[in-house]
Design a protein around this motif. Structure first.
Motif, PDB file in Angstrom:
ATOM      1  N   ARG B  35       0.839  -1.208   0.000  1.00 46.47           N
ATOM      2  CA  ARG B  35       0.000   0.000   0.000  1.00 46.47           C
ATOM      3  C   ARG B  35       0.867   1.248   0.000  1.00 46.47           C
ATOM      4  O   ARG B  35       0.598   2.209  -0.707  1.00 46.47           O
ATOM      5  CB  ARG B  35      -0.902   0.033   1.251  1.00 46.47           C
ATOM      6  CG  ARG B  35      -2.095  -0.863   1.169  1.00 46.47           C
ATOM      7  CD  ARG B  35      -3.054  -0.689   2.355  1.00 46.47           C
ATOM      8  NE  ARG B  35      -3.939  -1.849   2.376  1.00 46.47           N
ATOM      9  CZ  ARG B  35      -3.833  -2.858   3.218  1.00 46.47           C
ATOM     10  NH1 ARG B  35      -2.904  -2.847   4.177  1.00 46.47           N
ATOM     11  NH2 ARG B  35      -4.649  -3.882   3.123  1.00 46.47           N
ATOM     12  N   ARG B  36       1.930   1.243   0.834  1.00 38.89           N
ATOM     13  CA  ARG B  36       2.802   2.419   0.920  1.00 38.89           C
ATOM     14  C   ARG B  36       3.519   2.670  -0.390  1.00 38.89           C
ATOM     15  O   ARG B  36       3.719   3.805  -0.792  1.00 38.89           O
ATOM     16  CB  ARG B  36       3.836   2.226   2.042  1.00 38.89           C
ATOM     17  CG  ARG B  36       3.338   2.591   3.413  1.00 38.89           C
ATOM     18  CD  ARG B  36       4.485   2.673   4.432  1.00 38.89           C
ATOM     19  NE  ARG B  36       5.158   1.388   4.613  1.00 38.89           N
ATOM     20  CZ  ARG B  36       4.723   0.445   5.465  1.00 38.89           C
ATOM     21  NH1 ARG B  36       3.626   0.636   6.177  1.00 38.89           N
ATOM     22  NH2 ARG B  36       5.383  -0.684   5.589  1.00 38.89           N
ATOM     23  N   ARG B  37       3.920   1.597  -1.061  1.00 39.87           N
ATOM     24  CA  ARG B  37       4.711   1.751  -2.283  1.00 39.87           C
ATOM     25  C   ARG B  37       3.864   2.169  -3.478  1.00 39.87           C
ATOM     26  O   ARG B  37       4.408   2.538  -4.509  1.00 39.87           O
ATOM     27  CB  ARG B  37       5.375   0.420  -2.629  1.00 39.87           C
ATOM     28  CG  ARG B  37       6.405   0.025  -1.614  1.00 39.87           C
ATOM     29  CD  ARG B  37       7.530  -0.718  -2.287  1.00 39.87           C
ATOM     30  NE  ARG B  37       8.604  -0.945  -1.347  1.00 39.87           N
ATOM     31  CZ  ARG B  37       9.883  -0.789  -1.641  1.00 39.87           C
ATOM     32  NH1 ARG B  37      10.244  -0.393  -2.844  1.00 39.87           N
ATOM     33  NH2 ARG B  37      10.801  -1.029  -0.747  1.00 39.87           N
ATOM     34  N   MET B 119      -4.799  -3.084  -5.861  1.00 43.07           N
ATOM     35  CA  MET B 119      -5.597  -1.921  -5.518  1.00 43.07           C
ATOM     36  C   MET B 119      -6.882  -1.934  -6.320  1.00 43.07           C
ATOM     37  O   MET B 119      -6.858  -2.157  -7.524  1.00 43.07           O
ATOM     38  CB  MET B 119      -4.810  -0.654  -5.841  1.00 43.07           C
ATOM     39  CG  MET B 119      -5.435   0.635  -5.335  1.00 43.07           C
ATOM     40  SD  MET B 119      -6.906   1.181  -6.225  1.00 43.07           S
ATOM     41  CE  MET B 119      -6.110   1.686  -7.764  1.00 43.07           C
ATOM     42  N   GLU B 120      -7.996  -1.737  -5.643  1.00 41.14           N
ATOM     43  CA  GLU B 120      -9.260  -1.503  -6.338  1.00 41.14           C
ATOM     44  C   GLU B 120      -9.905  -0.269  -5.725  1.00 41.14           C
ATOM     45  O   GLU B 120      -9.873  -0.097  -4.506  1.00 41.14           O
ATOM     46  CB  GLU B 120     -10.194  -2.711  -6.208  1.00 41.14           C
ATOM     47  CG  GLU B 120      -9.729  -3.951  -6.953  1.00 41.14           C
ATOM     48  CD  GLU B 120      -9.864  -3.857  -8.471  1.00 41.14           C
ATOM     49  OE1 GLU B 120     -10.339  -2.807  -8.977  1.00 41.14           O
ATOM     50  OE2 GLU B 120      -9.481  -4.823  -9.159  1.00 41.14           O
ATOM     51  N   VAL B 127      -5.961  -2.004  -0.718  1.00 44.97           N
ATOM     52  CA  VAL B 127      -5.280  -3.135  -1.338  1.00 44.97           C
ATOM     53  C   VAL B 127      -5.693  -4.424  -0.619  1.00 44.97           C
ATOM     54  O   VAL B 127      -5.683  -4.483   0.612  1.00 44.97           O
ATOM     55  CB  VAL B 127      -3.747  -2.950  -1.279  1.00 44.97           C
ATOM     56  CG1 VAL B 127      -3.036  -4.225  -1.705  1.00 44.97           C
ATOM     57  CG2 VAL B 127      -3.322  -1.772  -2.143  1.00 44.97           C
ATOM     58  N   GLN B 128      -6.054  -5.427  -1.402  1.00 47.30           N
ATOM     59  CA  GLN B 128      -6.329  -6.747  -0.838  1.00 47.30           C
ATOM     60  C   GLN B 128      -5.649  -7.799  -1.714  1.00 47.30           C
ATOM     61  O   GLN B 128      -5.123  -7.494  -2.783  1.00 47.30           O
ATOM     62  CB  GLN B 128      -7.845  -7.007  -0.786  1.00 47.30           C
ATOM     63  CG  GLN B 128      -8.602  -6.005   0.092  1.00 47.30           C
ATOM     64  CD  GLN B 128     -10.082  -6.357   0.296  1.00 47.30           C
ATOM     65  OE1 GLN B 128     -10.527  -7.435  -0.069  1.00 47.30           O
ATOM     66  NE2 GLN B 128     -10.824  -5.425   0.892  1.00 47.30           N
ATOM     67  N   LEU B 129      -5.665  -9.047  -1.231  1.00 47.68           N
ATOM     68  CA  LEU B 129      -5.110 -10.156  -2.010  1.00 47.68           C
ATOM     69  C   LEU B 129      -6.097 -10.547  -3.089  1.00 47.68           C
ATOM     70  O   LEU B 129      -7.247 -10.901  -2.798  1.00 47.68           O
ATOM     71  CB  LEU B 129      -4.859 -11.372  -1.117  1.00 47.68           C
ATOM     72  CG  LEU B 129      -3.686 -11.302  -0.164  1.00 47.68           C
ATOM     73  CD1 LEU B 129      -3.655 -12.566   0.702  1.00 47.68           C
ATOM     74  CD2 LEU B 129      -2.365 -11.140  -0.914  1.00 47.68           C
ATOM     75  N   SER B 130      -5.644 -10.517  -4.324  1.00 47.01           N
ATOM     76  CA  SER B 130      -6.507 -10.895  -5.447  1.00 47.01           C
ATOM     77  C   SER B 130      -5.906 -12.109  -6.139  1.00 47.01           C
ATOM     78  O   SER B 130      -4.779 -12.517  -5.851  1.00 47.01           O
ATOM     79  CB  SER B 130      -6.645  -9.729  -6.419  1.00 47.01           C
ATOM     80  OG  SER B 130      -5.575  -9.723  -7.339  1.00 47.01           O
ATOM     81  N   PRO B 131      -6.655 -12.705  -7.090  1.00 41.28           N
ATOM     82  CA  PRO B 131      -6.052 -13.742  -7.920  1.00 41.28           C
ATOM     83  C   PRO B 131      -4.818 -13.211  -8.663  1.00 41.28           C
ATOM     84  O   PRO B 131      -4.617 -11.999  -8.756  1.00 41.28           O
ATOM     85  CB  PRO B 131      -7.171 -14.093  -8.907  1.00 41.28           C
ATOM     86  CG  PRO B 131      -8.431 -13.699  -8.217  1.00 41.28           C
ATOM     87  CD  PRO B 131      -8.071 -12.492  -7.408  1.00 41.28           C
ATOM     88  N   THR B 132      -4.005 -14.120  -9.192  1.00 43.29           N
ATOM     89  CA  THR B 132      -2.856 -13.719  -9.990  1.00 43.29           C
ATOM     90  C   THR B 132      -3.273 -12.745 -11.082  1.00 43.29           C
ATOM     91  O   THR B 132      -2.641 -11.702 -11.296  1.00 43.29           O
ATOM     92  CB  THR B 132      -2.220 -14.958 -10.670  1.00 43.29           C
ATOM     93  OG1 THR B 132      -2.185 -16.057  -9.763  1.00 43.29           O
ATOM     94  CG2 THR B 132      -0.827 -14.637 -11.165  1.00 43.29           C
ATOM     95  N   ARG B 292      -1.671   0.391 -11.558  1.00 41.76           N
ATOM     96  CA  ARG B 292      -2.710  -0.245 -12.367  1.00 41.76           C
ATOM     97  C   ARG B 292      -2.277  -0.200 -13.820  1.00 41.76           C
ATOM     98  O   ARG B 292      -1.254   0.378 -14.189  1.00 41.76           O
ATOM     99  CB  ARG B 292      -4.043   0.499 -12.206  1.00 41.76           C
ATOM    100  CG  ARG B 292      -4.782   0.108 -10.959  1.00 41.76           C
ATOM    101  CD  ARG B 292      -5.473  -1.238 -11.107  1.00 41.76           C
ATOM    102  NE  ARG B 292      -6.460  -1.187 -12.155  1.00 41.76           N
ATOM    103  CZ  ARG B 292      -7.696  -1.599 -12.041  1.00 41.76           C
ATOM    104  NH1 ARG B 292      -8.128  -2.087 -10.899  1.00 41.76           N
ATOM    105  NH2 ARG B 292      -8.526  -1.550 -13.056  1.00 41.76           N
ATOM    106  N   GLU B 293      -3.087  -0.785 -14.654  1.00 39.40           N
ATOM    107  CA  GLU B 293      -2.749  -0.819 -16.068  1.00 39.40           C
ATOM    108  C   GLU B 293      -2.626   0.596 -16.632  1.00 39.40           C
ATOM    109  O   GLU B 293      -1.862   0.853 -17.552  1.00 39.40           O
ATOM    110  CB  GLU B 293      -3.802  -1.615 -16.849  1.00 39.40           C
ATOM    111  CG  GLU B 293      -3.779  -3.103 -16.571  1.00 39.40           C
ATOM    112  CD  GLU B 293      -4.504  -3.497 -15.293  1.00 39.40           C
ATOM    113  OE1 GLU B 293      -5.033  -2.599 -14.607  1.00 39.40           O
ATOM    114  OE2 GLU B 293      -4.520  -4.700 -14.976  1.00 39.40           O
ATOM    115  N   VAL B 294      -3.421   1.508 -16.101  1.00 35.11           N
ATOM    116  CA  VAL B 294      -3.272   2.913 -16.489  1.00 35.11           C
ATOM    117  C   VAL B 294      -3.182   3.745 -15.225  1.00 35.11           C
ATOM    118  O   VAL B 294      -3.628   3.331 -14.168  1.00 35.11           O
ATOM    119  CB  VAL B 294      -4.453   3.422 -17.342  1.00 35.11           C
ATOM    120  CG1 VAL B 294      -4.445   2.769 -18.705  1.00 35.11           C
ATOM    121  CG2 VAL B 294      -5.768   3.185 -16.642  1.00 35.11           C
TER     122      VAL B 294
END
Lengths: 439, 439
Positions: B35-37, B119-120, B127-132, B292-294
């Protein structure tokens, strides 16, 4: 299903398939007798004489005046798959889920299935073998105000251990919008009282009947196809993954529209159809019968412009039978794409320059044809709708995009889940289990 | 899946569940560091400053100007089930199928899963743990014009023997219309190159994380829940038959309408919501992020009016764990009814006189609560949407109409097929496998 039942189901099915207590000639004679005993007539009538039905003033849908049974509606279809990407068409919308239920029991130690000699107005030969119960809730809840469907009580809340299969399956995705039927087989400890129009048959007798055109109706074929995997632990694995990717890959929206907005179609007093004569028409019929829930009624039917063709290319790899499966997208599928036969089309409606892949391989004079029999679509909604079922040995066929060689056992395992294997593929798989590789 | 893989999967999963190489504190520290990074901000913005989005002049849908991603639309819902029989509401329509993909591999002989610190914008804790991989085709085909999703190539055409599960599953049926995601786990022979924001975890570590609120995101939970049956041949049998009957029994039509025709809702410049404050609102946000992607974007989010509750009543019968399942009908389900938790509602939105059955049993001070942890819904579409997950031991609970005590193993087997077990029930089953009956 109960563990003991599950453990032995595959063996009991195989045993039933080996027993043919009476030959097909006897069965054909019995069906002919049922036809004679239940005289009926089906005549086409103009829409304005289709009692109980009208073009709804708000939607223009051809619907029952009390909102029951089903309706012929318009849809606008958009997709990114196949040749046509945007079109409009009439489609049958039936919210009711039908019970397609077969009762099974052991007779002399062998599993038998209770089949019905059922008249449907669209059948080319009037009466075919149907499941024990083939009824929408409109029927079994007596919307017809006629007699309740016989034996339906066995399917309303069956004993958990008695259920051999119980799964919703799709129907014809170009003709029905989101249609789903309950395919269910319930085993009883002993045969219930018999009625006229019903007969106990082994799986071997049903298999033998599949060699004759238009004897085992589509509803019976789809229910029996759900038993093909038995209780096998065969995992759909790679087949399921291939299908999931194709289900994910394509876009489909099917939007309801007024029936008079179906561009490319025209309507006169007796028919909704296309000026170019392709695909199908909608007509009205009046039925007079003696052994249905009610004595007479009117209804619309969908009438295909020409016979269909459903074919699997087949091969064996290291003793394992495989079919060349195809990712099949149709506007009426709830889940966009299902696994279809290698070829599924109406050859006479195929436009120049857009012949389906492998159609010519199936029709070639030198094709190694192992099965080639005409079977009927459902006669309660479709008029004279027949589909030539073909199995062709083709060990060297390639695997172009959208096609995949899959183990028959894996496809059969997929067919135990909803909306995976389309109705023509299920029907062909049943024929394959009965007649391949015997020649 | 390959036979050898199938035979051993259940054992390998059990083995992974017993390994906890590093404790939860370490994982929480790693997430805090991520999260910090990756600093970012999320601010609400009025609809007229939601760059790239507009109320479509033709449909009034809140949609992306290029037709991408998703849209907030209106629907008219009619059903014969439950208290409300006819209503209108906004709903999220996303045609794209997301890949929710987890890579697995053996590390030191133990199965590990590659999880992403993602991140969502709607997450309560960023930030949470998501799938790969958690990406719609808009993402992985680079509709954002940003970077492609890392590791996505492993899921596009995986080796048949490497797929542990690959199935489409439904999402929240009151908020999404017909949404389906691909839940897929692929096993690699060895770990691929690691990237920042990714971590290899055992099933034991993931289970331990489920004791902490809002760590394992909903997408990760639903994918992992599809593995609960392992490769077991447990047959959904009676559970499947019970569910099929309920799927057959009810009527549901969900018709698209203009968004300004959703009776009972109002819109101002910043929010679509109900004057009575119930259910949810639609808001717009602007996101600035670095990983994120963007880098930045605007989008609508659905914001629930109050926290949700999902609870199973649980019992053991002759050593076999069972849950009290409920037939759950929601407007967005493709197949009308799915198996849901015993209780699934937003308690603060429950109207007087229509308290869901068993809600008071779950909330009673003397309830035998075995698990009670808040978990998040998907943060890419929902803002601050959290659901209290509760498991209550209640061996004497009755079985009213629409409810059925079912073996956990049978429900887990059902969850390997599409559209059978709803997303909250799948999430609860995963928590149950991790934390019950241990107390």
């Amino acid at each position: 299903m109960a563990r003991a039942t599950a453990d032995h189901l595959s063996r009991r099915l195989a045993d039933s398939a080996e027993h043919v207590p009476r030959d097909v000639e006897w069965l054909l004679g019995w069906l002919a007798e049922r036809r004679r005993r239940n005289p009926f007539t089906v005549v086409t009538v103009p829409f304005d004489r289709l009692a109980g039905w009208h073009f709804d003033p708000e939607t223009d849908h051809l619907a029952h005046r009390e909102g029951r049974f089903f309706a012929v509606e318009g849809v606008d279809v958009r997709t990114d798959h196949g040749g046509a990407r945007h079109w409009r068409q009439p489609i049958v919308n039936q919210q009711d889920v039908a019970i397609l239920g077969i009762l099974a029991t052991r007779i002399d130690g062998v599993l038998h299935f209770l089949m019905q000699a059922k008249m449907e107005p669209g059948n080319v030969n009037v009466v075919q073998l149907s499941p024990t119960v083939q009824a929408t809730s409109s029927n079994y809840l007596r919307a017809h105000r006629g007699a309740a469907s016989r034996y339906v009580e066995h399917f309303l809340d069956p004993e958990p251990g008695s259920v051999l299969v119980d799964v919703l399956q799709s129907e014809q995705g170009s003709w029905f919008r989101g249609k789903r039927n309950r395919n269910v087989v319930v085993e009883l400890p002993g045969p219930p009282p018999a009625h006229d129009d019903f007969v106990w048959l082994t799986l071997g007798q049903l298999h033998a009947s599949l060699a004759v055109p238009n004897v085992v109706n589509m509803d019976a074929r789809t229910v029996l196809s759900c038993l093909l995997a038995g209780a096998s632990a065969a995992c759909p694995g790679a087949a399921g993954s291939w299908l999931t990717r194709h289900k994910s890959a394509h876009f489909l929206t099917t939007t309801p529209i007024r029936l008079d907005r179906v561009t490319g179609w025209r309507r006169d007093g007796e028919r909704i159809s296309r000026p170019d004569g392709r695909f199908f028409g909608i007509v009205g019929v009046r039925v007079e019968a003696t052994n249905r829930e009610v004595g007479s009624w009117c209804q619309p039917l969908l009438e295909p412009a020409s016979p269909g063709l459903a074919a699997f290319l087949v091969r064996c790899r290291e003793g394992v039978p495989q079919v060349l499966a195809r990712a099949d997208l149709r506007p009426g599928y709830r889940d966009v794409v299902e696994l279809g036969p290698t070829v599924q089309c109406a050859p006479a409606s195929v436009a120049d320059g857009s012949r389906p892949r492998f159609l010519d391989d199936v029709l070639a004079p030198g094709a190694d044809v192992r099965y080639d029999v005409v079977q009927s679509e459902e006669g309660g909604r479709f008029r004279h709708a027949v589909t030539r079922h073909v199995l062709v040995e083709a060990p060297d066929a390639p695997e172009p995009p959208g096609f995949r060689w899959l183990d028959v056992a894996a496809v059969a395992a997929l067919a135990r889940s909803s909306y995976q294997v389309d109705i023509e593929a299920r029907s062909l798989l049943l024929c394959l289990s009965a007649h391949y590789p015997a020649r």
